[in-house]
Write a protein that holds these residues in place. Structure first.
Motif, short mmCIF file in Angstrom:
data_model
loop_
_atom_site.label_atom_id
_atom_site.label_comp_id
_atom_site.label_asym_id
_atom_site.label_seq_id
_atom_site.Cartn_x
_atom_site.Cartn_y
_atom_site.Cartn_z
N LYS A 391 0.68 -0.99 -0.12
CA LYS A 391 -0.07 -0.12 -0.01
C LYS A 391 0.93 1.04 -0.10
CE LYS A 391 -3.89 2.03 2.47
NZ LYS A 391 -4.70 2.06 3.71
N THR A 392 0.67 2.23 -0.75
CA THR A 392 1.24 3.47 -0.91
C THR A 392 1.09 4.30 0.48
OG1 THR A 392 1.62 5.52 -2.06
CG2 THR A 392 -0.56 4.90 -2.07
N THR A 393 2.09 5.18 0.74
CA THR A 393 2.13 5.85 1.96
C THR A 393 1.24 7.29 1.63
OG1 THR A 393 4.16 6.69 1.56
CG2 THR A 393 3.91 4.89 3.00
N ASP A 394 0.99 7.66 0.46
CA ASP A 394 0.62 8.79 -0.02
C ASP A 394 -0.92 8.91 0.79
OD1 ASP A 394 2.78 9.10 -1.38
OD2 ASP A 394 1.94 8.84 -3.46
N GLY A 395 -1.19 10.07 1.41
CA GLY A 395 -2.52 10.16 2.00
C GLY A 395 -2.68 9.57 3.56
N ASP A 396 -1.60 9.32 4.11
CA ASP A 396 -1.63 8.72 5.39
C ASP A 396 -1.61 9.78 6.27
OD1 ASP A 396 1.20 9.13 4.93
OD2 ASP A 396 1.76 7.33 5.68
N GLY A 397 -1.48 11.12 6.08
CA GLY A 397 -1.10 12.31 6.94
C GLY A 397 0.30 12.56 7.42
N LYS A 398 1.19 11.56 6.94
CA LYS A 398 2.57 11.87 7.42
C LYS A 398 3.47 12.58 6.17
CE LYS A 398 1.45 9.15 10.95
NZ LYS A 398 1.37 9.80 12.26
N GLN A 399 4.36 13.34 6.92
CA GLN A 399 5.23 14.22 6.19
C GLN A 399 6.76 13.39 6.02
OE1 GLN A 399 5.45 18.21 7.19
NE2 GLN A 399 6.91 18.77 5.33
N TYR A 400 7.06 12.68 6.98
CA TYR A 400 8.55 12.07 6.97
C TYR A 400 8.32 10.65 7.21
CZ TYR A 400 9.56 17.04 7.70
OH TYR A 400 9.83 18.31 7.77
N ASP A 401 9.22 10.05 6.46
CA ASP A 401 9.56 8.63 6.74
C ASP A 401 9.97 8.28 8.04
OD1 ASP A 401 8.66 7.63 4.20
OD2 ASP A 401 10.30 8.42 3.58
N ALA A 402 10.86 9.13 8.69
CA ALA A 402 11.30 8.80 10.20
C ALA A 402 11.81 10.11 10.79
CB ALA A 402 12.65 7.77 9.88
N TYR A 403 11.73 9.98 12.07
CA TYR A 403 12.26 11.04 13.00
C TYR A 403 13.52 10.48 13.56
CZ TYR A 403 12.52 14.28 16.93
OH TYR A 403 12.85 15.31 17.80
N ILE A 404 14.47 11.33 13.47
CA ILE A 404 16.08 11.11 14.00
C ILE A 404 16.30 11.47 15.38
CG2 ILE A 404 18.41 10.77 13.46
CD1 ILE A 404 16.38 9.21 11.62
N ALA A 405 16.42 10.78 16.19
CA ALA A 405 16.43 11.25 17.66
C ALA A 405 17.77 10.65 18.27
CB ALA A 405 15.19 11.06 18.77
N TYR A 406 18.41 11.62 18.93
CA TYR A 406 19.80 11.08 19.79
C TYR A 406 19.98 12.07 20.92
CZ TYR A 406 21.80 15.20 17.14
OH TYR A 406 21.92 16.45 16.58
N PRO A 407 20.52 11.48 22.03
CA PRO A 407 20.90 12.53 22.99
C PRO A 407 21.75 13.54 22.87
CG PRO A 407 20.78 10.06 23.57
CD PRO A 407 20.94 10.25 22.26
N ARG A 408 21.42 14.51 23.35
CA ARG A 408 22.36 15.74 23.32
C ARG A 408 22.39 16.33 24.76
NH1 ARG A 408 20.50 19.61 18.42
NH2 ARG A 408 18.53 19.01 19.40
#
Length: 580
Positions: A391-408
């Motif tokens: 299934k395509t991801t178009d129209g799922d309300g999401k803008q990014y494929d992944a959020y990159i988090a790391y401790p700072r």
């Protein structure tokens, strides 16, 4: 005149030296081994034996070196040389007949060779018997097992070849034992049938004999203890009413396996027999016959005994089919049987079925092996070759494929994670594979609150990629980092979105990680950028590349695993047929 006086003085000095030498102890030059530890006990009126405590075999080779043994009374210092009325010298032993209190004391055994001399003292103790159970001052301990037949061995049996006309009698406590259904005597052994707890007690073995024409008797007491360990009824493990398909003309063998649990002396017989024309015949033990049984094999285990008897058929004939081959087990605990029957089989059908099952097993094993080893590669290939299945991801309300988090948190503690997040990840995931990433500090607007940015950005991302190192997350400040960011904490604790853990360094102490990350790591695992994997033909290539790669430049296998966990960019709009 002067010469005469000088000669007289020399004669006096020579006489004095001879007197000193004559008074010197002849045993003083012997190597002394002191007093032996073991004592010899005797009762008045009986015979007793003092054996030389010196280990002659240890001192020299008695077969090649001649020697003699002499005895001395330590109290008087005199040597026992003549055969007295109540004392006899026999080889290396000193025999006392009609022992009395006067014989009690220490005796020295001296062994001499042509060049050496050895000595050691042993002690004879003479005491009265005051026990009501006729327990002697010297006794040994022997154990017998309950519920089975067992025996006691007379401690005096070591003298049977030394004395003449020995006669042994057995006593329990103070009563003479007569042979009956319970006891039987075979010279130095007392056999006890069906041992019971009441059979424990003091048993005395008394031996009457003669030595050098002198009659005497001696005795020793055994403290008998009964151990309640017994053998259970045997069990036939195989065969158990089996039907075996066999091709005519082939060879065949079958084991009869019998297990007998417990401890004791097993009395058991295992034999093969066959029923032919309603008559039972025992299988021969002659190995030259076509059908024969091999000798019984017995082994001891921690729980008991295992008996195996093998039936061997060198050439299966038509007459062997549909006969009852029976293993007969006879023991003191009961009788059992185990049977099997041979029936003919279709060789073609058996071969076809075996090949079919073998191919199916090989195919299934290969499929499972390939899926388990190359799961990531297979899934990525299917995604690339058949994007319309997803299934395509178009129209799922999401803008990014992944959020990159790391401790700072601390200065320098997150440097490796920041370089990996800001440089390496965008180069690979965005530049090579076209994923859209949200990286805090790169994609947020200036002046926005970090808490608001995190919460709002997570709501627009399909995955959360959490990067950490040993130094960036294993500190008290880092323990609070995830909890201070509301959206990130909710994603970790509530599992509101798919989270992928990227471990850039080996964590030697997992307890230093925050609790939420430890639980997530235990549940779904972690992708380890620092780990190098080697596979068969690529092992040499991996070893070469290992020298120029690091956790900032992971292996190709690591990137495949990252893509495996990233969202699938399919082309199907209505349904998703497969999910990986």
């Amino acid at each position: 005149m002067g010469r005469l006086v000088l000669f007289f003085l020399l004669a006096l000095l020579w006489a004095a030296e001879c007197a000193v030498i004559s008074n010197k102890d002849p045993l003083e030059s012997c190597q002394d081994f002191g007093l032996a530890f073991e004592r010899v006990f005797a009762l008045p009126g009986e015979a007793s034996v003092l054996e030389c405590p010196l280990s002659i075999d240890y001192l020299f080779d008695p077969k090649e070196t001649s020697f003699n043994v002499s005895w001395y009374n330590v109290k008087t210092g005199s040597e026992i040389t003549a055969v007295e009325h109540s004392v006899i010298l026999k080889e290396n032993s000193l025999w006392f007949f009609n022992v009395s209190k006067q014989h009690q004391g220490k005796y020295r055994c001296v062994v001499r060779t042509s060049s050496k001399c050895f000595k050691q003292v042993t002690m004879l103790i003479v005491s009265e018997m005051t026990s009501e159970t006729c327990e002697r001052p010297q006794r040994s301990i022997q154990n017998i097992k309950a519920r089975v037949n067992d025996l006691l061995a007379c401690p005096l049996r070591r003298y049977l070849k030394t004395v003449d006309r020995p006669v042994i009698q057995w006593y329990k406590n103070c009563e003479l034992i007569q042979e009956d259904e319970k006891f039987s005597i075979n010279r130095e052994f007392l056999y006890i049938r069906k041992v019971h707890e009441d059979d424990a007690g003091f048993y005395t073995c008394k031996m009457s004999f003669s030595l050098a024409g002198v009659a005497g008797e001696m005795a020793e007491t055994i403290e008998c203890e009964v151990q309640d360990e017994y053998l259970k009824k045997p069990q036939v493990i195989q065969p158990v009413n089996e039907i075996i398909r066999m091709e005519e003309g082939s060879s065949f063998s079958k084991d009869c396996v019998v297990v007998m649990l417990g401890k004791g002396i097993p009395l058991i017989e295992v034999l093969w027999k066959v029923l032919v024309e309603e008559e039972e015949e025992f299988v021969t033990q002659n190995m030259s016959h076509r059908i024969h049984q091999k000798p019984r094999n017995e082994s001891v285990t921690a729980d008991g005994f295992v008996f195996v008897r093998t039936l061997s058929v060198s050439h299966v004939s038509e007459d062997d089919f549909y006969l009852n081959f029976t293993c007969l087990v006879s023991s003191s605990r009961g009788h059992l049987t185990g049977q099997f029957m041979l029936i003919p089989t279709d060789p073609d059908l058996l071969l076809f079925a075996g090949l079919l099952l073998g191919l199916l097993a090989l195919f299934f094993t290969s499929a499972v092996f390939l899926c388990s080893v190359f799961k990531v590669e297979l899934v990525l290939w299917v995604r690339t070759a058949f994007p319309f299945l997803y299934k395509t991801t178009d129209g799922d309300g999401k803008q990014y494929d992944a959020y990159i988090a790391y401790p700072r948190v601390l200065e320098g503690s997150s440097e490796k994670a920041e370089v990996f997040a800001m440089s390496t990840l965008p180069q690979i995931l965005e530049g090579r594979y076209g994923y859209k990433l949200f990286i805090l500090g790169r994609d947020g607007l200036p002046g926005e609150a970090v808490v608001d940015v995190v919460q709002e950005a997570l709501s627009r991302c399909r995955r959360l990629l959490l990067l950490y190192t040993a130094s960036s997350l294993c500190s008290p400040e880092a323990q609070e980092w995830a909890e201070q960011q509301t959206g990130l904490h909710r994603a970790l604790v509530d599992h509101s979105m798919s989270i992928v853990l990227l471990e850039l360094e080996e964590i030697r102490d997992p307890l230093c990680l925050p609790l939420a990350i430890r639980l997530l790591k235990d549940k779904q695992g972690v992708l380890q950028a620092w780990k190098r994997r080697r596979r068969w033909g690529w092992a040499i290539q991996d070893r070469r590349s290992e020298e120029r790669t690091s956790s900032l430049q992971p292996s190709e296998r690591f990137w495949k695993e990252v893509r495996f966990h990233m969202p699938v960019r399919g082309k199907a709009k209505d349904r998703n047929w497969f999910s990986f």
